[in-house]
Design an enzyme around this catalytic site. Structure first.
Site: not given
Ligand code: SIN
Length: 480
Positions: A155, A254, A288, A460
């Site tokens: 993604n 994550e 996410c 992170e």
């Molecule tokens: C993710 O979807 O894991 C990361 C999204 C983000 O860093 O904003």
């Protein structure tokens, strides 16, 4: 694909600083057209083993370099990424589908991790500890964990790599990366720039391949991998934890989100709708930290629903390469099926479809808004990872917090209110690793990104992101 520097369109794996092809290849398709855009080296466990060996050999020399030398390489890498921003974005959009403007944003976001950790490389401090007995000097020093295995998702095929690789290299680790088989081209283009930036051979290895299980096992089973870092689903995260247990690896995970988005009566409905658009529809709902469950207080419910519907209706859907497109295709047919199933379930349970939801051609799906979604619908229980927004009505703050916290996961949450005391109270009560207050966008290289509960382990970004790749060694010296 419209790129200037054709050399960035690399299809060979990167192992021990060499470009590698073993004859086997797998196709990478453009989700907007279903056309094959490249055939990429299909590596297996033996190539993974070679990559691990190369990383193991290269790591001690890198750890021994001055932090400023490591920082200089990361800084050059950042500069090369920004100079190639348009080409990297074109590659990313071609294999992932997100609109070009978002892809350019992702390249800048990814590059910002190299910038940030180039600076953090110089600030890895230890401690001196007041001794417990006379004649002793106690210190705690920080050392790199060693060789890191990284498994990254489709993604954010650039930024999720940068977020792991930059801190790992900054503190003196080496990395063996297995990018998603759906989006390997962005990973290989990044490796191309690492090479140009002067990263010594063996410190970054990109092992592409279709055999997710075999490549994953080669990483988890190897005693030479000291740490595994993974971004992806909670289901796979659990499996990786299990597989890392025999070698007691350090882990950063994550995992899944299912973020609640709370709108209180005292919020500005237009501002809240703007925030919801970002939090819900960034990358077509495939992040996410996407708002998955929108809890809206009764007094603002209709105004917010109207403002949100108007914005959703204005979204232009189409191939990410077309000017003005805000929503590209979903990554594959399974993603459409899941989003569609969540929509149908919410409607079957009594929700009202306000707008959108049509699917096709291919993996395109028009963003949908459903109101009066019952609190037990799939849409509120599971991460949708697609462009479906469901509104659940609430009356009291306590109810909103209870519903928001009624989840196995706890990655991000959002809330809109103009009451400062409520903002502080609710942010602290929400069981998530991150909270956005009056904003729908929280991601940045300078702050700790990560979840609690079954959303994972570790952080992170920020100085915390470097800690994940360091061990503490306590040294007790007799000076008497
Ligand atoms: C993710 O979807 O894991 C990361 C999204 C983000 O860093 O904003």
């Amino acid at each position: 694909m419209n790129i200037t520097d054709r050399d960035l369109l690399e299809t060979r794996a990167y192992i021990a600083g060499e470009w590698h092809r073993n004859g086997a290849a797998f196709p990478v398709t453009d989700p907007a057209t279903a056309e094959v855009i490249a055939n990429v080296a299909d590596c297996g466990p033996s190539e993974m083993a070679a990559a691990i060996a190369a990383a193991k050999a290269a790591q001690p020399g890198w750890a021994a370099r001055l932090p400023a030398e490591r920082a200089a390489v990361l800084r050059r890498w950042h500069d090369l990424m920004m100079a190639a921003q348009d080409d990297l974005a074109a590659i990313l959009t071609a294999e992932q589908g997100k609109p070009l403007t978002e892809a350019r944003g992702e390249i800048a976001y990814g590059a910002s991790f190299f910038d940030w950790y180039a600076e953090e490389a110089r600030r890895i401090y230890g401690e001196t500890i007041p001794p417990h007995a006379p004649g002793l000097r106690l210190t705690a020093i920080r050392q790199p964990v060693g060789v890191v295995g990284a498994i990254t998702p489709w993604n954010f095929p650039n930024a999720m790599i940068a977020r792991k690789v930059a801190p790992a290299l900054a503190v003196g680790c080496a990395v063996v990366l297995r990018p998603s088989e759906l989006t390997p081209l962005s990973a290989l283009a990044l490796a191309k720039l690492a090479d140009r930036a002067g990263l010594p051979k063996g410190l970054l290895n990109v092992v592409t391949g279709l055999d997710a299980d075999g490549l994953g096992r080669a990483l988890t089973d190897s005693p030479d991998i000291a740490k595994l870092t993974f971004t992806g689903s909670t289901r796979i995260g659990r499996l990786l934890m299990e597989r890392c247990a025999p070698t007691v690896k350090r882990l950063s995970l994550e995992l899944g989100g299912n973020a609640p988005f709370l709108v209180f009566n005292d919020a500005d409905p237009e501002a809240a709708a703007n925030g919801a658009m970002t939090a819900k529809f960034r990358n077509g709902g495939q992040t996410c930290v996407c708002a998955n469950r929108l809890y809206v207080q009764s007094g603002i419910h209709d105004a917010f629903a109207k403002a949100l519907a108007a914005r959703i209706d204005a979204l232009r859907i189409g191939p990410g390469t077309e000017e003005g497109v805000a929503i590209g295709p979903l990554i594959n047919a399974a993603a459409v099926e899941k989003a569609r199933a969540h929509l149908e379930d919410a409607v079957a349970r009594g929700g009202t479809l306000v707008t959108g939801g049509e699917t096709g051609p291919g993996t395109f799906m028009r963003p949908a808004l459903i109101r009066d979604v019952p609190a037990d619908a799939l849409l509120t229980r599971e991460e949708t990872f697609g462009p479906v927004a469901g509104l659940v009505r609430f009356d009291s703050e306590a109810d909103a917090i209870r519903m928001a916290n009624d989840a196995e996961t706890g990655l991000a949450a959002y809330l809109y209110t103009r009451d400062l005391a409520r903002a502080a109270r609710v942010s602290e009560a929400l069981q998530t690793g991150m909270v956005g207050v009056n904003t729908g966008l929280i991601s940045t290289a300078v702050a700790p990104f990560g979840g609690i509960k079954q959303s994972g382990l570790g952080r992170e970004g920020g100085h915390q992101g470097a800690e994940e790749y360091l061990e503490t060694k306590y040294i007790c010296t007799s000076i008497s």
